[in-house]
Design an enzyme around this catalytic site. Structure first.
Site, PDB file in Angstrom:
ATOM      1  N   THR A  65      31.805   0.410 -54.038  1.00  0.00           N
ATOM      2  CA  THR A  65      31.903   0.820 -52.686  1.00  0.00           C
ATOM      3  C   THR A  65      32.143   2.576 -52.728  1.00  0.00           C
ATOM      4  OG1 THR A  65      33.536   0.799 -51.173  1.00  0.00           O
ATOM      5  CG2 THR A  65      34.384   0.253 -53.164  1.00  0.00           C
ATOM      6  N   ASP A  66      31.803   3.108 -51.742  1.00  0.00           N
ATOM      7  CA  ASP A  66      31.973   4.647 -51.635  1.00  0.00           C
ATOM      8  C   ASP A  66      33.364   4.886 -51.661  1.00  0.00           C
ATOM      9  OD1 ASP A  66      32.612   3.648 -49.104  1.00  0.00           O
ATOM     10  OD2 ASP A  66      31.286   4.873 -48.104  1.00  0.00           O
ATOM     11  N   GLU A  67      34.564   3.754 -51.340  1.00  0.00           N
ATOM     12  CA  GLU A  67      35.848   4.013 -51.392  1.00  0.00           C
ATOM     13  C   GLU A  67      36.316   4.366 -52.832  1.00  0.00           C
ATOM     14  OE1 GLU A  67      38.270   1.139 -49.525  1.00  0.00           O
ATOM     15  OE2 GLU A  67      36.711   0.787 -47.891  1.00  0.00           O
ATOM     16  N   TYR A  95      42.984  -1.778 -53.299  1.00  0.00           N
ATOM     17  CA  TYR A  95      41.608  -2.488 -53.395  1.00  0.00           C
ATOM     18  C   TYR A  95      40.570  -1.383 -53.988  1.00  0.00           C
ATOM     19  CZ  TYR A  95      36.551  -2.808 -51.692  1.00  0.00           C
ATOM     20  OH  TYR A  95      35.171  -2.759 -51.709  1.00  0.00           O
ATOM     21  N   LYS A 115      38.456  -1.319 -57.438  1.00  0.00           N
ATOM     22  CA  LYS A 115      36.877  -1.151 -57.499  1.00  0.00           C
ATOM     23  C   LYS A 115      36.528  -0.039 -58.525  1.00  0.00           C
ATOM     24  CE  LYS A 115      34.071  -3.093 -55.899  1.00  0.00           C
ATOM     25  NZ  LYS A 115      33.445  -4.387 -56.192  1.00  0.00           N
TER      26      LYS A 115
HETATM   27  P1  NAD Z   1      33.669 -10.781 -49.239  1.00  0.00           P
HETATM   28  O1  NAD Z   1      35.135 -10.694 -49.165  1.00  0.00           O
HETATM   29  O2  NAD Z   1      32.947 -11.377 -47.960  1.00  0.00           O
HETATM   30  O3  NAD Z   1      33.086 -11.683 -50.450  1.00  0.00           O
HETATM   31  C1  NAD Z   1      33.765 -11.672 -51.336  1.00  0.00           C
HETATM   32  C2  NAD Z   1      33.293 -13.048 -52.302  1.00  0.00           C
HETATM   33  O4  NAD Z   1      33.678 -13.186 -53.459  1.00  0.00           O
HETATM   34  C3  NAD Z   1      33.736 -14.658 -51.577  1.00  0.00           C
HETATM   35  O5  NAD Z   1      32.516 -15.514 -51.284  1.00  0.00           O
HETATM   36  C4  NAD Z   1      34.675 -15.182 -52.442  1.00  0.00           C
HETATM   37  O6  NAD Z   1      34.902 -16.173 -52.458  1.00  0.00           O
HETATM   38  C5  NAD Z   1      34.193 -14.608 -53.880  1.00  0.00           C
HETATM   39  N1  NAD Z   1      35.200 -14.287 -54.884  1.00  0.00           N
HETATM   40  C6  NAD Z   1      36.374 -13.729 -54.673  1.00  0.00           C
HETATM   41  N2  NAD Z   1      37.327 -13.907 -55.998  1.00  0.00           N
HETATM   42  C7  NAD Z   1      36.420 -14.356 -56.723  1.00  0.00           C
HETATM   43  C8  NAD Z   1      36.658 -14.936 -58.097  1.00  0.00           C
HETATM   44  N3  NAD Z   1      37.662 -14.738 -58.535  1.00  0.00           N
HETATM   45  N4  NAD Z   1      35.490 -15.498 -58.750  1.00  0.00           N
HETATM   46  C9  NAD Z   1      34.328 -15.978 -57.967  1.00  0.00           C
HETATM   47  N5  NAD Z   1      34.261 -15.611 -56.620  1.00  0.00           N
HETATM   48  C10 NAD Z   1      35.076 -14.862 -56.048  1.00  0.00           C
HETATM   49  O7  NAD Z   1      33.230  -9.443 -49.759  1.00  0.00           O
HETATM   50  P2  NAD Z   1      32.011  -8.505 -49.222  1.00  0.00           P
HETATM   51  O8  NAD Z   1      32.291  -7.786 -48.169  1.00  0.00           O
HETATM   52  O9  NAD Z   1      30.568  -9.350 -49.275  1.00  0.00           O
HETATM   53  O10 NAD Z   1      31.959  -7.563 -50.579  1.00  0.00           O
HETATM   54  C11 NAD Z   1      31.156  -7.828 -51.735  1.00  0.00           C
HETATM   55  C12 NAD Z   1      31.258  -6.917 -52.721  1.00  0.00           C
HETATM   56  O11 NAD Z   1      30.449  -5.602 -52.174  1.00  0.00           O
HETATM   57  C13 NAD Z   1      32.300  -6.598 -53.279  1.00  0.00           C
HETATM   58  O12 NAD Z   1      32.423  -6.183 -54.634  1.00  0.00           O
HETATM   59  C14 NAD Z   1      32.860  -5.011 -52.423  1.00  0.00           C
HETATM   60  O13 NAD Z   1      33.651  -4.173 -52.967  1.00  0.00           O
HETATM   61  C15 NAD Z   1      31.323  -4.745 -52.190  1.00  0.00           C
HETATM   62  N6  NAD Z   1      31.386  -3.858 -50.901  1.00  0.00           N
HETATM   63  C16 NAD Z   1      31.606  -4.039 -49.702  1.00  0.00           C
HETATM   64  C17 NAD Z   1      31.303  -3.269 -48.736  1.00  0.00           C
HETATM   65  C18 NAD Z   1      31.558  -3.843 -47.378  1.00  0.00           C
HETATM   66  O14 NAD Z   1      31.371  -2.894 -46.359  1.00  0.00           O
HETATM   67  N7  NAD Z   1      32.087  -4.934 -47.064  1.00  0.00           N
HETATM   68  C19 NAD Z   1      30.735  -2.031 -49.089  1.00  0.00           C
HETATM   69  C20 NAD Z   1      30.599  -1.496 -50.097  1.00  0.00           C
HETATM   70  C21 NAD Z   1      30.798  -2.368 -51.306  1.00  0.00           C
HETATM   71  O1  TDX Z   2      41.514  -4.092 -36.690  1.00  0.00           O
HETATM   72  C1  TDX Z   2      41.094  -3.193 -37.309  1.00  0.00           C
HETATM   73  N1  TDX Z   2      41.380  -2.149 -36.619  1.00  0.00           N
HETATM   74  C2  TDX Z   2      40.527  -0.973 -36.937  1.00  0.00           C
HETATM   75  O2  TDX Z   2      40.944   0.122 -36.339  1.00  0.00           O
HETATM   76  C3  TDX Z   2      40.532  -3.428 -38.485  1.00  0.00           C
HETATM   77  C4  TDX Z   2      40.405  -4.577 -38.987  1.00  0.00           C
HETATM   78  C5  TDX Z   2      39.980  -2.067 -38.807  1.00  0.00           C
HETATM   79  N2  TDX Z   2      40.121  -1.141 -38.367  1.00  0.00           N
HETATM   80  C6  TDX Z   2      39.600   0.405 -38.944  1.00  0.00           C
HETATM   81  C7  TDX Z   2      40.129   0.465 -40.377  1.00  0.00           C
HETATM   82  C8  TDX Z   2      38.959   1.365 -40.997  1.00  0.00           C
HETATM   83  O3  TDX Z   2      39.075   2.656 -40.654  1.00  0.00           O
HETATM   84  O4  TDX Z   2      38.519   0.034 -38.945  1.00  0.00           O
HETATM   85  C9  TDX Z   2      37.776   0.795 -40.347  1.00  0.00           C
HETATM   86  C10 TDX Z   2      37.015  -0.139 -41.229  1.00  0.00           C
HETATM   87  O5  TDX Z   2      37.799  -1.081 -41.565  1.00  0.00           O
HETATM   88  P1  TDX Z   2      37.345  -2.357 -42.432  1.00  0.00           P
HETATM   89  O6  TDX Z   2      36.558  -3.194 -41.829  1.00  0.00           O
HETATM   90  O7  TDX Z   2      38.597  -3.083 -43.015  1.00  0.00           O
HETATM   91  O8  TDX Z   2      36.744  -1.776 -43.586  1.00  0.00           O
HETATM   92  P2  TDX Z   2      37.076  -0.561 -44.758  1.00  0.00           P
HETATM   93  O9  TDX Z   2      38.637  -0.413 -44.843  1.00  0.00           O
HETATM   94  O10 TDX Z   2      36.597   0.907 -44.314  1.00  0.00           O
HETATM   95  O11 TDX Z   2      36.450  -1.129 -46.049  1.00  0.00           O
HETATM   96  C11 TDX Z   2      35.218  -1.642 -46.172  1.00  0.00           C
HETATM   97  O12 TDX Z   2      33.931  -0.754 -46.334  1.00  0.00           O
HETATM   98  C12 TDX Z   2      34.148  -0.633 -47.740  1.00  0.00           C
HETATM   99  C13 TDX Z   2      35.059  -2.767 -46.643  1.00  0.00           C
HETATM  100  O13 TDX Z   2      36.021  -4.048 -46.318  1.00  0.00           O
HETATM  101  C14 TDX Z   2      35.258  -2.716 -48.268  1.00  0.00           C
HETATM  102  O14 TDX Z   2      34.960  -4.003 -48.932  1.00  0.00           O
HETATM  103  C15 TDX Z   2      34.300  -1.858 -48.607  1.00  0.00           C
HETATM  104  O15 TDX Z   2      34.241  -1.341 -50.108  1.00  0.00           O
END
Ligand code: NAD
Ligand code: TDX
Length: 332
Positions: free
Chosen positions: A121-123, A148, A152
């Site tokens: 992630t960019d975080e 988190y 990562k």
């Molecule tokens: P998500 O929470 O929707 O999905 C995570 C999945 O991993 C789930 O299906 C869960 O059951 C599985 N999991 C959790 N713990 C596990 C374990 N111990 N063993 C096996 N499976 C397990 O997450 P997401 O948003 O799809 O993110 C997926 C990946 O992408 C993560 O590595 C996250 O850091 C990265 N990422 C997410 C975003 C975003 O915007 N959501 C952005 C950049 C990177």
């Molecule tokens: O109810 C809400 N109200 C609100 O203002 C929620 C749930 C979030 N927020 C804000 C917090 C953040 O500034 O919205 C923004 C996005 O929040 P999230 O969806 O929780 O994402 P963020 O914390 O930015 O992280 C996401 O992007 C990077 C993913 O959850 C991560 O897994 C990924 O690494």
């Protein structure tokens, strides 16, 4: 036929990658997923059985992981605890899955000489000021803010160390905020959409000036395939689609698109340590690998996402009550 092991393939982005891979490549995919609260078998519905095998299990289970990696040409590691707010309530599962889980996979990859791609992630880079002309690049120093993002970041550093010390064939990608179908309702965009569908008010943390750099999950998947197919071993690629918007603006667009007034929301307690702004410079991915995003119109992608949640209540309904009960306890 290439054999992919996709961890976390029942989650939001992992399942998108599985659908995308089945549609755009000839690879066979084995999904390893623990099915935590965030995983759902329903996210893999409709995929051909001869192309996708599902294994329920934990990435920290060394014996299970070893056997699956032995049968794979490439491992694409999505599994993670992924929600910042949860990591502030209870960091421990983040250390287990994100750090020990990655270590477990890396050791198996080392033993079996599999190709490894690490999803991050960019975080890990921390945050930027609103008026900073700079964006994150592959050389930005790590400066994570939350449990988190620090786990990562730790997992990325393990990958770099295993590549340098043990010569594993690894790449890393760090992507910005994804949106699209099948995202858990704990996350910002689906939470607001499903609140409106449920007749509740949308919830904005703090002032809402925080900026996120949005990319459609399909574009994340196409970028990961490009790195797998053409990326340089040992390299990191940032993935982003020039989608910077404030949370307030994203919320305004959701509300107007769903027939609400743009002020139909509550300001709620801000997230402790809330990162102000993320912004990705994806020049390396574009110039080296020729990747371009297909979704250039955020509003069109958002409309399609809203339509998906309207049409798929059965998918998100089981998650909603518990998610909102957890948020209520924190005043969010
Ligand atoms: P998500 O929470 O929707 O999905 C995570 C999945 O991993 C789930 O299906 C869960 O059951 C599985 N999991 C959790 N713990 C596990 C374990 N111990 N063993 C096996 N499976 C397990 O997450 P997401 O948003 O799809 O993110 C997926 C990946 O992408 C993560 O590595 C996250 O850091 C990265 N990422 C997410 C975003 C975003 O915007 N959501 C952005 C950049 C990177
Ligand atoms: O109810 C809400 N109200 C609100 O203002 C929620 C749930 C979030 N927020 C804000 C917090 C953040 O500034 O919205 C923004 C996005 O929040 P999230 O969806 O929780 O994402 P963020 O914390 O930015 O992280 C996401 O992007 C990077 C993913 O959850 C991560 O897994 C990924 O690494």
């Amino acid at each position: 036929m290439a054999r992919f092991l996709v961890t976390g393939g029942a989650g939001f982005i992992g399942s998108n990658f599985v659908h995308y891979t089945v549609e755009h490549t000839g690879a066979h995919v084995t999904v390893l997923d623990k099915l935590t609260y965030a995983g759902s078998r329903a996210s893999l519905a409709g995929l051909p059985e001869d192309r996708v095998t599902f294994v329920q299990g934990d990435v920290c289970d060394g014996e299970l992981v070893d056997g699956l990696v032995a049968d794979a040409d490439a491992v694409i590691h999505y599994a993670a605890e992924s929600h910042n707010d949860n990591s502030l309530r209870d960091p421990r599962p983040f250390l287990d899955t994100n750090v020990i889980g990655t270590y477990t996979l890396l050791e198996a990859v080392r033993r079996h000489d599999a190709r490894y791609h690490h999803i991050s992630t960019d975080e890990v880079y921390g945050d930027l000021e609103l008026d900073d002309p700079a964006r994150f690049t592959e050389t930005t120093p790590y400066n994570p803010s939350s449990p988190y993002s620090s786990t990562k970041g730790a997992s990325d550093l393990l990958v770099r160390a295993w590549a340098r010390s043990f010569g594993i064939r690894a790449t890393i990608s760090n992507c910005s905020n994804n949106y699209g179908p099948r995202q858990h309702v704990e996350k910002f965009i689906p939470r607001q959409i499903t609140n409106v569908l449920d007749g509740m008010r949308a919830k904005l943390y703090g002032t809402g000036e925080n900026v996120r750099d949005w990319i459609h999950a399909d574009d994340h998947s196409s970028a990961v395939l490009a790195v797998l197919e053409r990326g340089r071993i040992g390299e990191t690629y940032l993935i982003g689609a020039d989608g910077e918007l404030s949370n307030r603006e994203v919320l305004r667009r959701i509300l107007l698109s769903m027939g609400c007034d743009e002020d139909d929301f509550d300001h709620v307690t801000d997230r402790p340590g809330h990162d102000l702004r993320y912004a990705i410079d994806s020049s390396r991915l574009r110039s080296e690998l020729g990747w371009e995003p297909a979704y250039r119109d955020f509003d069109a992608g958002l409309e399609a996402t809203i339509a998906w949640y309207r049409e798929n209540e059965g998918w998100w309904r089981p998650q909603k009550a518990q998610t909102e009960a957890d948020y209520r306890r924190q005043g969010q």
